[in-house]
Write a protein that holds these residues in place. Structure first.
Motif, PDB file in Angstrom:
ATOM      1  N   LYS A  19       0.733  -0.969  -0.002  1.00 42.73           N
ATOM      2  CA  LYS A  19       0.021   0.104   0.006  1.00 42.73           C
ATOM      3  C   LYS A  19       0.654   1.389   0.039  1.00 42.73           C
ATOM      4  N   LEU A  20       0.791   2.018  -1.134  1.00 43.34           N
ATOM      5  CA  LEU A  20       1.376   3.069  -1.125  1.00 43.34           C
ATOM      6  C   LEU A  20       0.584   4.277  -0.770  1.00 43.34           C
ATOM      7  N   SER A  21       1.472   5.430   0.128  1.00 42.17           N
ATOM      8  CA  SER A  21       0.647   6.606   0.462  1.00 42.17           C
ATOM      9  C   SER A  21       1.364   7.690  -0.134  1.00 42.17           C
ATOM     10  N   CYS A  22       0.504   8.981  -0.134  1.00 38.73           N
ATOM     11  CA  CYS A  22       1.059  10.180  -0.837  1.00 38.73           C
ATOM     12  C   CYS A  22       0.631  11.349   0.182  1.00 38.73           C
ATOM     13  N   ALA A  23       1.441  12.140   0.736  1.00 41.80           N
ATOM     14  CA  ALA A  23       1.011  12.969   1.587  1.00 41.80           C
ATOM     15  C   ALA A  23       1.278  14.471   0.874  1.00 41.80           C
ATOM     16  N   ALA A  24       0.075  15.327   0.902  1.00 40.03           N
ATOM     17  CA  ALA A  24       0.072  16.202  -0.001  1.00 40.03           C
ATOM     18  C   ALA A  24       0.184  17.649   0.823  1.00 40.03           C
ATOM     19  N   SER A  25       0.477  18.667   0.375  1.00 39.68           N
ATOM     20  CA  SER A  25       0.426  19.968   1.192  1.00 39.68           C
ATOM     21  C   SER A  25       0.637  20.987  -0.001  1.00 39.68           C
ATOM     22  N   GLY A  26       0.335  22.308   0.589  1.00 38.70           N
ATOM     23  CA  GLY A  26       0.457  23.558  -0.260  1.00 38.70           C
ATOM     24  C   GLY A  26      -0.595  23.676  -1.490  1.00 38.70           C
ATOM     25  N   PHE A  27      -1.682  23.203  -1.117  1.00 44.55           N
ATOM     26  CA  PHE A  27      -2.494  23.325  -2.061  1.00 44.55           C
ATOM     27  C   PHE A  27      -3.854  22.764  -1.586  1.00 44.55           C
ATOM     28  N   ASP A  28      -5.176  23.237  -2.142  1.00 41.02           N
ATOM     29  CA  ASP A  28      -6.621  22.637  -1.582  1.00 41.02           C
ATOM     30  C   ASP A  28      -6.861  21.471  -1.910  1.00 41.02           C
ATOM     31  N   PHE A  29      -6.260  20.445  -1.138  1.00 47.06           N
ATOM     32  CA  PHE A  29      -6.173  18.976  -1.585  1.00 47.06           C
ATOM     33  C   PHE A  29      -7.594  18.468  -1.938  1.00 47.06           C
ATOM     34  N   ASN A  30      -8.535  18.975  -1.132  1.00 50.39           N
ATOM     35  CA  ASN A  30      -9.950  18.391  -1.323  1.00 50.39           C
ATOM     36  C   ASN A  30     -10.644  18.978  -2.609  1.00 50.39           C
ATOM     37  N   GLN A  31     -10.066  19.836  -3.331  1.00 53.30           N
ATOM     38  CA  GLN A  31     -10.671  20.467  -4.500  1.00 53.30           C
ATOM     39  C   GLN A  31     -10.192  19.845  -5.832  1.00 53.30           C
ATOM     40  N   TYR A  32      -9.173  19.050  -5.830  1.00 53.00           N
ATOM     41  CA  TYR A  32      -8.702  18.421  -6.923  1.00 53.00           C
ATOM     42  C   TYR A  32      -8.700  16.789  -7.069  1.00 53.00           C
ATOM     43  N   PRO A  33      -8.623  16.222  -8.306  1.00 54.27           N
ATOM     44  CA  PRO A  33      -8.495  14.675  -8.433  1.00 54.27           C
ATOM     45  C   PRO A  33      -6.894  14.516  -8.319  1.00 54.27           C
ATOM     46  N   MET A  34      -6.651  13.345  -7.777  1.00 54.34           N
ATOM     47  CA  MET A  34      -5.250  12.852  -7.559  1.00 54.34           C
ATOM     48  C   MET A  34      -4.983  11.699  -8.318  1.00 54.34           C
ATOM     49  N   SER A  35      -4.016  11.300  -8.817  1.00 53.67           N
ATOM     50  CA  SER A  35      -3.536  10.210  -9.665  1.00 53.67           C
ATOM     51  C   SER A  35      -2.213   9.752  -9.267  1.00 53.67           C
ATOM     52  N   TRP A  36      -1.974   8.471  -9.462  1.00 57.94           N
ATOM     53  CA  TRP A  36      -0.804   7.649  -9.418  1.00 57.94           C
ATOM     54  C   TRP A  36      -0.354   7.283 -10.958  1.00 57.94           C
ATOM     55  N   TYR A  37       1.007   7.447 -11.152  1.00 58.62           N
ATOM     56  CA  TYR A  37       1.672   7.098 -12.363  1.00 58.62           C
ATOM     57  C   TYR A  37       2.933   6.152 -11.818  1.00 58.62           C
ATOM     58  N   ARG A  38       3.365   5.473 -12.883  1.00 64.02           N
ATOM     59  CA  ARG A  38       4.627   4.620 -12.671  1.00 64.02           C
ATOM     60  C   ARG A  38       5.557   4.874 -13.799  1.00 64.02           C
ATOM     61  N   GLN A  39       6.845   4.461 -13.335  1.00 62.52           N
ATOM     62  CA  GLN A  39       7.653   4.457 -14.784  1.00 62.52           C
ATOM     63  C   GLN A  39       8.625   3.355 -14.398  1.00 62.52           C
ATOM     64  N   ALA A  40       8.870   2.269 -15.161  1.00 60.21           N
ATOM     65  CA  ALA A  40       9.637   1.252 -15.356  1.00 60.21           C
ATOM     66  C   ALA A  40      11.014   1.679 -15.715  1.00 60.21           C
ATOM     67  N   PRO A  41      12.049   0.977 -15.448  1.00 60.42           N
ATOM     68  CA  PRO A  41      13.361   1.297 -16.134  1.00 60.42           C
ATOM     69  C   PRO A  41      13.349   1.109 -17.791  1.00 60.42           C
ATOM     70  N   GLY A  42      13.761   2.207 -18.443  1.00 62.26           N
ATOM     71  CA  GLY A  42      13.869   2.194 -19.782  1.00 62.26           C
ATOM     72  C   GLY A  42      12.488   2.457 -20.341  1.00 62.26           C
ATOM     73  N   LYS A  43      11.348   2.623 -19.784  1.00 60.56           N
ATOM     74  CA  LYS A  43      10.093   2.916 -20.356  1.00 60.56           C
ATOM     75  C   LYS A  43       9.705   4.284 -19.839  1.00 60.56           C
ATOM     76  N   GLU A  44       8.399   4.691 -20.697  1.00 57.68           N
ATOM     77  CA  GLU A  44       7.992   5.893 -20.388  1.00 57.68           C
ATOM     78  C   GLU A  44       6.965   5.830 -19.214  1.00 57.68           C
ATOM     79  N   ARG A  45       6.611   6.867 -18.715  1.00 57.43           N
ATOM     80  CA  ARG A  45       5.956   7.006 -17.392  1.00 57.43           C
ATOM     81  C   ARG A  45       4.499   6.608 -17.827  1.00 57.43           C
ATOM     82  N   GLU A  46       3.850   5.821 -17.007  1.00 60.29           N
ATOM     83  CA  GLU A  46       2.482   5.250 -17.375  1.00 60.29           C
ATOM     84  C   GLU A  46       1.308   5.782 -16.263  1.00 60.29           C
ATOM     85  N   TRP A  47       0.305   6.045 -16.664  1.00 61.72           N
ATOM     86  CA  TRP A  47      -0.609   6.388 -15.860  1.00 61.72           C
ATOM     87  C   TRP A  47      -1.361   5.090 -15.060  1.00 61.72           C
TER      88      TRP A  47
END
Length: 120
Positions: A19-47
């Motif tokens: 289970k990954l976690s992301c702590a956010a600060s500096g903006f109105d967190f509850n106003q925005y959608p949030m996403s996770w992306y990943r990037q494997a070695p040698g590959k483009e970042r993937e949504w």
């Protein structure tokens, strides 16, 4: 300023969970959608997944659908990614993303990433 800090990565055997976690600060967190992306070695970042500001809708990339679950806690300014039935091809650096509109322009913000390694 906007800050996103991921945690929870590690090494796990195929079929395991993390289970990954992301702590956010500096903006109105509850106003925005949030996403996770990943990037494997040698590959483009993937949504991987996106969740709306109120958690009413979640969407997933085909490669993670049915195995990963995105969630958020607006009281804690946090977003999570529960990853089950992990496969070696899930090995990647996982990033938290917020797309925030400033003066009519969408700006992407990223964390530093957390490494997930799936190997026997």
């Amino acid at each position: 300023q906007v800050q996103l800090v991921e945690s929870g990565g590690g090494s796990v055997q195929p079929g395991g969970s993390l289970k990954l976690s992301c702590a956010a600060s500096g903006f109105d967190f509850n106003q925005y959608p949030m996403s996770w992306y990943r990037q494997a070695p040698g590959k483009e970042r993937e949504w991987a997944a996106t969740i709306t500001s109120t958690s009413s809708v979640s969407r997933y990339g085909d490669s993670v659908k049915g195995r990963f679950t995105i969630s958020r806690d607006n009281a804690k300014n946090a977003v999570y990614l529960q990853m089950n039935t992990l496969k070696p091809e899930d090995t990647a650096l996982y990033y938290c993303n917020a797309q925030i509109w400033r003066n009519g322009v969408p700006l992407d913000y990223w964390g530093q990433g957390t490494q997930v390694t799936v190997s026997s």
